[in-house]
Design a protein around this motif. Structure first.
Motif, PDB file in Angstrom:
ATOM      1  N   VAL A 256       0.853  -1.199   0.000  1.00  0.00           N
ATOM      2  CA  VAL A 256       0.000   0.000   0.000  1.00  0.00           C
ATOM      3  C   VAL A 256       0.886   1.245   0.000  1.00  0.00           C
ATOM      4  O   VAL A 256       2.103   1.154   0.191  1.00  0.00           O
ATOM      5  CB  VAL A 256      -0.925   0.049   1.247  1.00  0.00           C
ATOM      6  CG1 VAL A 256      -1.992  -1.040   1.178  1.00  0.00           C
ATOM      7  CG2 VAL A 256      -0.127  -0.076   2.551  1.00  0.00           C
ATOM      8  N   GLY A 257       0.266   2.406  -0.216  1.00  0.00           N
ATOM      9  CA  GLY A 257       0.945   3.685  -0.075  1.00  0.00           C
ATOM     10  C   GLY A 257       0.444   4.359   1.195  1.00  0.00           C
ATOM     11  O   GLY A 257      -0.354   3.791   1.945  1.00  0.00           O
ATOM     12  N   VAL A 258       0.886   5.594   1.436  1.00  0.00           N
ATOM     13  CA  VAL A 258       0.447   6.294   2.651  1.00  0.00           C
ATOM     14  C   VAL A 258       0.515   7.801   2.460  1.00  0.00           C
ATOM     15  O   VAL A 258       1.371   8.306   1.723  1.00  0.00           O
ATOM     16  CB  VAL A 258       1.328   5.881   3.866  1.00  0.00           C
ATOM     17  CG1 VAL A 258       2.751   6.427   3.741  1.00  0.00           C
ATOM     18  CG2 VAL A 258       0.720   6.334   5.187  1.00  0.00           C
ATOM     19  N   ASP A 259      -0.405   8.498   3.104  1.00  0.00           N
ATOM     20  CA  ASP A 259      -0.301   9.945   3.279  1.00  0.00           C
ATOM     21  C   ASP A 259      -0.202  10.190   4.784  1.00  0.00           C
ATOM     22  O   ASP A 259      -1.145   9.906   5.533  1.00  0.00           O
ATOM     23  CB  ASP A 259      -1.541  10.670   2.712  1.00  0.00           C
ATOM     24  CG  ASP A 259      -1.475  10.804   1.196  1.00  0.00           C
ATOM     25  OD1 ASP A 259      -0.381  10.583   0.639  1.00  0.00           O
ATOM     26  OD2 ASP A 259      -2.508  11.110   0.567  1.00  0.00           O
ATOM     27  N   GLY A 325       2.189   5.964  -3.841  1.00  0.00           N
ATOM     28  CA  GLY A 325       3.447   6.225  -3.148  1.00  0.00           C
ATOM     29  C   GLY A 325       3.289   6.549  -1.665  1.00  0.00           C
ATOM     30  O   GLY A 325       2.191   6.579  -1.130  1.00  0.00           O
ATOM     31  N   MET A 326       4.438   6.812  -1.036  1.00  0.00           N
ATOM     32  CA  MET A 326       4.487   7.102   0.413  1.00  0.00           C
ATOM     33  C   MET A 326       4.874   8.566   0.587  1.00  0.00           C
ATOM     34  O   MET A 326       5.983   8.962   0.199  1.00  0.00           O
ATOM     35  CB  MET A 326       5.507   6.184   1.084  1.00  0.00           C
ATOM     36  CG  MET A 326       5.177   4.713   0.937  1.00  0.00           C
ATOM     37  SD  MET A 326       6.463   3.623   1.600  1.00  0.00           S
ATOM     38  CE  MET A 326       7.674   3.624   0.282  1.00  0.00           C
ATOM     39  N   ILE A 329       2.625  14.781   4.156  1.00  0.00           N
ATOM     40  CA  ILE A 329       1.934  16.024   3.798  1.00  0.00           C
ATOM     41  C   ILE A 329       2.369  17.071   4.826  1.00  0.00           C
ATOM     42  O   ILE A 329       2.032  16.962   6.005  1.00  0.00           O
ATOM     43  CB  ILE A 329       0.385  15.863   3.833  1.00  0.00           C
ATOM     44  CG1 ILE A 329      -0.055  14.573   3.102  1.00  0.00           C
ATOM     45  CG2 ILE A 329      -0.302  17.105   3.265  1.00  0.00           C
ATOM     46  CD1 ILE A 329       0.268  14.495   1.638  1.00  0.00           C
ATOM     47  N   THR A 330       3.160  18.034   4.388  1.00  0.00           N
ATOM     48  CA  THR A 330       3.749  18.998   5.322  1.00  0.00           C
ATOM     49  C   THR A 330       2.695  19.992   5.823  1.00  0.00           C
ATOM     50  O   THR A 330       1.573  20.048   5.308  1.00  0.00           O
ATOM     51  CB  THR A 330       4.883  19.798   4.655  1.00  0.00           C
ATOM     52  OG1 THR A 330       4.295  20.644   3.643  1.00  0.00           O
ATOM     53  CG2 THR A 330       5.923  18.880   4.023  1.00  0.00           C
ATOM     54  N   ARG A 331       3.099  20.785   6.822  1.00  0.00           N
ATOM     55  CA  ARG A 331       2.193  21.814   7.341  1.00  0.00           C
ATOM     56  C   ARG A 331       1.812  22.806   6.245  1.00  0.00           C
ATOM     57  O   ARG A 331       0.744  23.391   6.269  1.00  0.00           O
ATOM     58  CB  ARG A 331       2.855  22.561   8.515  1.00  0.00           C
ATOM     59  CG  ARG A 331       2.976  21.694   9.755  1.00  0.00           C
ATOM     60  CD  ARG A 331       3.467  22.487  10.963  1.00  0.00           C
ATOM     61  NE  ARG A 331       3.604  21.600  12.112  1.00  0.00           N
ATOM     62  CZ  ARG A 331       4.708  20.950  12.421  1.00  0.00           C
ATOM     63  NH1 ARG A 331       5.790  21.077  11.670  1.00  0.00           N
ATOM     64  NH2 ARG A 331       4.755  20.164  13.478  1.00  0.00           N
ATOM     65  N   VAL A 336       5.841  15.398   0.277  1.00  0.00           N
ATOM     66  CA  VAL A 336       7.263  15.041   0.258  1.00  0.00           C
ATOM     67  C   VAL A 336       7.375  13.522   0.377  1.00  0.00           C
ATOM     68  O   VAL A 336       6.747  12.934   1.265  1.00  0.00           O
ATOM     69  CB  VAL A 336       8.001  15.711   1.454  1.00  0.00           C
ATOM     70  CG1 VAL A 336       9.481  15.367   1.432  1.00  0.00           C
ATOM     71  CG2 VAL A 336       7.781  17.207   1.471  1.00  0.00           C
ATOM     72  N   PRO A 337       8.154  12.865  -0.500  1.00  0.00           N
ATOM     73  CA  PRO A 337       8.292  11.402  -0.382  1.00  0.00           C
ATOM     74  C   PRO A 337       8.896  11.011   0.971  1.00  0.00           C
ATOM     75  O   PRO A 337       9.810  11.682   1.462  1.00  0.00           O
ATOM     76  CB  PRO A 337       9.246  11.025  -1.526  1.00  0.00           C
ATOM     77  CG  PRO A 337       9.159  12.168  -2.486  1.00  0.00           C
ATOM     78  CD  PRO A 337       8.896  13.393  -1.646  1.00  0.00           C
TER      79      PRO A 337
END
Length: 352
Positions: A256-259, A325-326, A329-331, A336-337
């Motif tokens: 799987v991918g992730v956020d 992808g993985m 999620i920045t502020r 960003v990978p």
């Protein structure tokens, strides 16, 4: 800093191997019905119930995993047990037995090993595990500790790294980065002490993070909590090498991918203030620091109402299809990978 104020130093050669084991393990008590025979024979005898057996082992080497200039031996014994119990918890299992083996050089007197085993005994008692065996031998290079843990879990309750599905929620226990920042403080104070041995460090500002480094706790309570809440994670892993490494393990094993959302990562105020003092980014520390021994899991969205508002559990992201992808999620809401820069046991540049 460690300072031997006890003038009594009994050489290990005075006891010999068998008397040494007998002496060090005299305090260990057997509590589990599944332990038929513990220390004292060629091997232990276990008679587990109809549950599945979980086995894990870990090796701690002086100069690689710990520095005795600031790690008290009692804490080290305690931590060595926690590292293994944490792995058992990550399978949604309960630890029942451990074996303890040490290799030790002649610079350690009996009294030092008594301290080490007092920490092991405390951990075993508090976490209700039986010490059922082990070994002692001599070492030419300091102290080496190897602990193997055995646990049990009902077949339908086992949680692996490989069960995460797209749309599952990514959940973490506790807070992150404390152990690494505690290590930074201890390393700094060691350098100060080298320059001025009269200087006694004041660690009162850093009690939480120093304890996270020296005396971590395995999250056995979470295994019990999940049972209570009637939540079975779809995948789980313990955070020993840093959040990013563990997320990557789950994603690869589960395909799987992730956020992962930066603003959701739980940080203790002491971690944030110490990161500012050291001029280090707290998100980087949470992602790559390691040794937090928290649990990282994925749960089905259907189970969200059961964990919602629980102070022990924080939703930090969600799983996606592998091809997405993985990502962190920045502020600032940029993607960003995620790459693993976690602690590595083997230095590629080391000469073999």
């Amino acid at each position: 800093m460690i300072e031997d104020k006890n003038p009594q130093r009994t050489p290990l050669s005075e006891l010999g191997e068998f008397k040494l084991i007998e002496h060090l393990t005299a305090q260990f008590k057997i509590n589990h019905k599944s332990t038929v025979l513990g220390i004292g024979d060629d091997a232990a005898i276990l008679n587990p119930s109809k549950k599945q057996i979980v086995v894990t082992t870990d090796l701690l080497v002086e100069g690689v995993h710990f520095d005795l200039s600031y790690v008290p031996l009692k804490h080290l014994g305690y931590k060595a047990v926690m590292v293994n119990i944490s792995d058992v918890c990550a399978m949604n299992a309960n630890a029942t037995q451990i074996t303890v083996s040490i290799a030790v050089s002649n610079r350690f007197p009996l009294e030092a090993l008594e301290e080490l085993y007092a920490g092991i005994e405390t951990a075993a008692r508090l976490y209700n595990v039986d010490v059922v065996g082990g070994d002692t031998t001599s070492s030419t290079s300091g102290l080496i500790i190897s602990i193997t843990a055995v646990g049990e879990v009902e077949e339908d309750k086992v949680v692996k790294r490989s069960g995460a599905k797209p749309n599952d929620l990514l959940v973490v226990t506790g807070d992150l980065g404390g152990a690494y920042m505690g290590l930074q403080v201890l390393e700094r104070e060691k350098e100060v002490f080298k320059v001025n041995p009269q200087n006694q460090p004041d660690l009162s500002m850093y009690t939480y993070i120093v304890e996270r480094q020296l005396k971590p706790e395995a999250r056995k309570d979470i295994v019990d909590l999940l049972k209570e809440l009637d939540v079975k994670p779809t995948s789980m892993i313990d955070i020993s090498d840093g959040l990013s490494s563990e997320i990557i393990h789950i994603c690869k094993q589960s395909n799987v991918g992730v956020d992962l959302y930066e603003n959701k990562i739980p940080l203790d105020p002491q971690v944030i203030s110490t990161c500012e003092e050291f001029n280090i980014d707290s998100t980087t520390i949470a992602l790559n620091g390691g040794e937090d021994y928290e649990l990282l899991m994925t749960i089905s969205q259907e189970d969200f109402p059961k964990i919602k508002g629980n102070p022990n559990l924080t939703v930090i992201g969600y799983m996606t299809e592998a091809e997405r992808g993985m990502h962190l999620i920045t502020r600032a809401e940029t993607k960003v990978p995620i790459i693993a820069k976690g602690w590595k046991s083997f230095n590629e540049n080391e000469k073999q």
